[in-house]
Scaffold this active site. Structure first.
Site, PDB file in Angstrom:
ATOM      1  CB  CYS A   1      -6.329  -6.209  -5.074  1.00 63.33           C
ATOM      2  SG  CYS A   1      -7.918  -6.606  -4.853  1.00 63.33           S
ATOM      3  CG  ASP A   2      -4.083  -8.976  -8.745  1.00 61.43           C
ATOM      4  OD1 ASP A   2      -3.685  -8.435  -7.289  1.00 61.43           O
ATOM      5  OD2 ASP A   2      -5.075 -10.125  -8.369  1.00 61.43           O
TER       6      ASP A   2
ATOM      7  CB  CYS B   1      -9.465  -8.373  -6.315  1.00 63.89           C
ATOM      8  SG  CYS B   1      -9.179  -6.737  -5.425  1.00 63.89           S
TER       9      CYS B   1
END
Ligand code: NAP
Length: 301
Positions: free
Chosen positions: A133-134, A130
Site C-alpha cells: 500500500c505505502d 503494508c
C-alpha cells in the site's frame, strides 16, 4: 431476516458468501475496513493453486465481483455486538441492527505491533504495516523492513525495486519465510540483512527520522531511514462480539469440529481467526466453503 450474516470480507468470508449465495440463501457480508483482508497487503500471489502472478488487490476485487454477481449484499459496517436468541441471531453494527438465522465469523487477523513508544503517532508518517500500500511513497529513499516471515521477505523484495536501500531486520539469524525469497534477496545490491537484532526505538516527531536497532550483545546502532515496514506477524482481531465465543489463550476462535461449529449453535468460524496451524489463502478459502456448507445443511433441515 437474512439466512446468513458473514462478518469479514476476506477470502474466508467471501468464499462463504459465494457458496451460500449459490445455494439461494439471503446473505449479508459486514466489513469494518476493506475488502480482501490481509491479502491486499500482498504484492503478488504465487501459491494459490491455479492462480499466480496476481496482486492481492486484484484478487480481492475479483472475489468481491464474484460474490456480488451471485447476489451477496456487502455493507461497510463494523459489527459491535452479537446476541444469540432462541430462533435467531442479532448482529449490531455502529449504524444498524440485523437479524439472521446463521452467522459466520470470518473477522481475520490484524498486524502485530512492536508496541514501542511513538509507534502509533508515527503510523502513516513513516511507520507502515503494508509495503504494497505505502511502498511507492518511499521511491528512491532508504527504508527498513522488520520481520523474518514471508510477509517481511516479500515486502523487502517488493521494496528493493522501489527504494534506494532496504534494511531487513530480523531477531534471529534464520528466516521463517521461504528460502527461495531469501536467496533472491541476497542477490540484491540494495538489500542489507541486519540479523539477531530488534528495533528498540522509533525517533522522530512529525515523521520517522531514524530507528535504533539493538543486537543480541546489546550493541545499538541508529539507521537514518524514511520508513519502517513492520511485518512481525498477526494477532486475531479483537472484537467484543466474540465475548460469547470460545477462544484459545491467544484469542483465536476454537472450531469444535471439522465442520467449523463454534460453541454457539448456528454460529460458525472460518479463516485466519480460527485456531489452526496453517494460515494461507487456500486454508481460508477451504474454511469458508466448509463453514458455509455446514450452515446451509443446517438451515435446510
Ligand atoms: P509470521 O510467519 O508469523 O512471521 C512473523 C515474523 O515476525 C517471524 O519471523 C517472527 O520471528 C517475527 N516476530 C514476531 N514477533 C516479533 C517481535 N515482537 N519482534 C520482532 N520480530 C517478531 O508472519 P507473516 O510473515 O505475516 O506470515 C503470516 C502467514 O502468512 C504465514 O503463514 C506466511 O507463510 C503466510 N504468508 C505467505 C506468503 C507467501 O506464501 N508468499 C506471503 C505472506 C504471508 P521468529 O521467526 O523469530 O518467530
Amino acid at each position: 431476516m437474512y439466512d446468513m450474516i458473514i462478518i469479514g470480507a476476506g477470502t474466508a468470508g467471501l468464499t462463504s458468501a459465494i457458496y451460500a449465495s449459490r445455494s439461494d440463501k439471503k446473505v449479508l457480508v459486514l466489513e469494518a475496513l476493506s475488502i480482501g483482508g490481509q491479502i491486499v497487503n500482498t504484492n503478488k500471489i504465487d501459491n494459490y493453486p491455479g492462480l499466480f502472478h496476481i496482486s492481492g488487490y486484484d484478487y480481492s476485487m475479483k472475489l468481491k465481483e464474484q460474490a456480488l454477481d451471485l447476489g451477496t449484499e456487502i455493507k461497510f459496517e463494523k459489527a459491535i455486538d452479537l446476541i444469540k436468541n432462541d430462533d435467531n441471531i442479532e448482529v449490531m453494527t455502529e449504524k444498524n441492527k440485523y437479524k439472521c438465522k446463521s452467522c459466520i465469523l470470518a473477522l481475520g487477523v490484524v498486524s502485530r505491533k512492536l508496541n514501542l513508544p511513538n509507534e502509533k503517532e508515527l503510523t502513516g508518517k513513516g511507520i507502515s504495516y503494508c509495503a504494497t500500500c505505502d511502498g511507492m511513497f518511499y521511491k528512491g529513499k532508504e527504508v527498513a523492513v522488520n520481520g523474518g516471515g514471508n510477509t517481511a521477505l516479500d515486502d523487502a523484495l517488493f521494496l528493493s525495486g522501489i527504494a534506494k536501500k532496504v534494511y531487513l531486520i530480523h531477531r534471529r539469524d534464520e528466516f521463517r519465510g521461504n528460502i527461495k525469497t531469501v536467496e533472491e534477496l541476497k542477490k540484491k545490491d540494495n538489500v542489507e540483512f541486519i540479523l539477531n537484532s530488534t528495533v528498540t526505538k522509533l525517533n522522530g516527531k512529525d515523521k520517522l527520522e531514524s530507528i535504533e536497532v539493538t543486537d543480541k550483545e546489546e550493541n545499538k546502532k541508529i539507521l537514518n531511514i524514511d520508513a519502517l515496514f513492520i511485518a512481525i506477524g498477526q494477532i486475531p482481531e479483537n472484537n467484543n462480539i466474540l465475548d460469547i465465543i470460545d477462544k484459545d489463550e491467544k484469542g483465536y476462535i476454537i472450531a469444535k469440529d471439522n465442520d467449523m461449529h463454534t460453541n454457539i449453535p448456528h454460529i460458525y468460524v472460518a479463516g485466519d481467526i480460527r485456531e489452526k496451524r496453517l494460515r494461507q489463502l487456500v486454508t481460508a478459502a477451504s474454511d469458508g466453503a466448509v463453514a458455509a456448507v455446514t450452515a446451509i445443511r443446517e438451515l435446510n433441515k
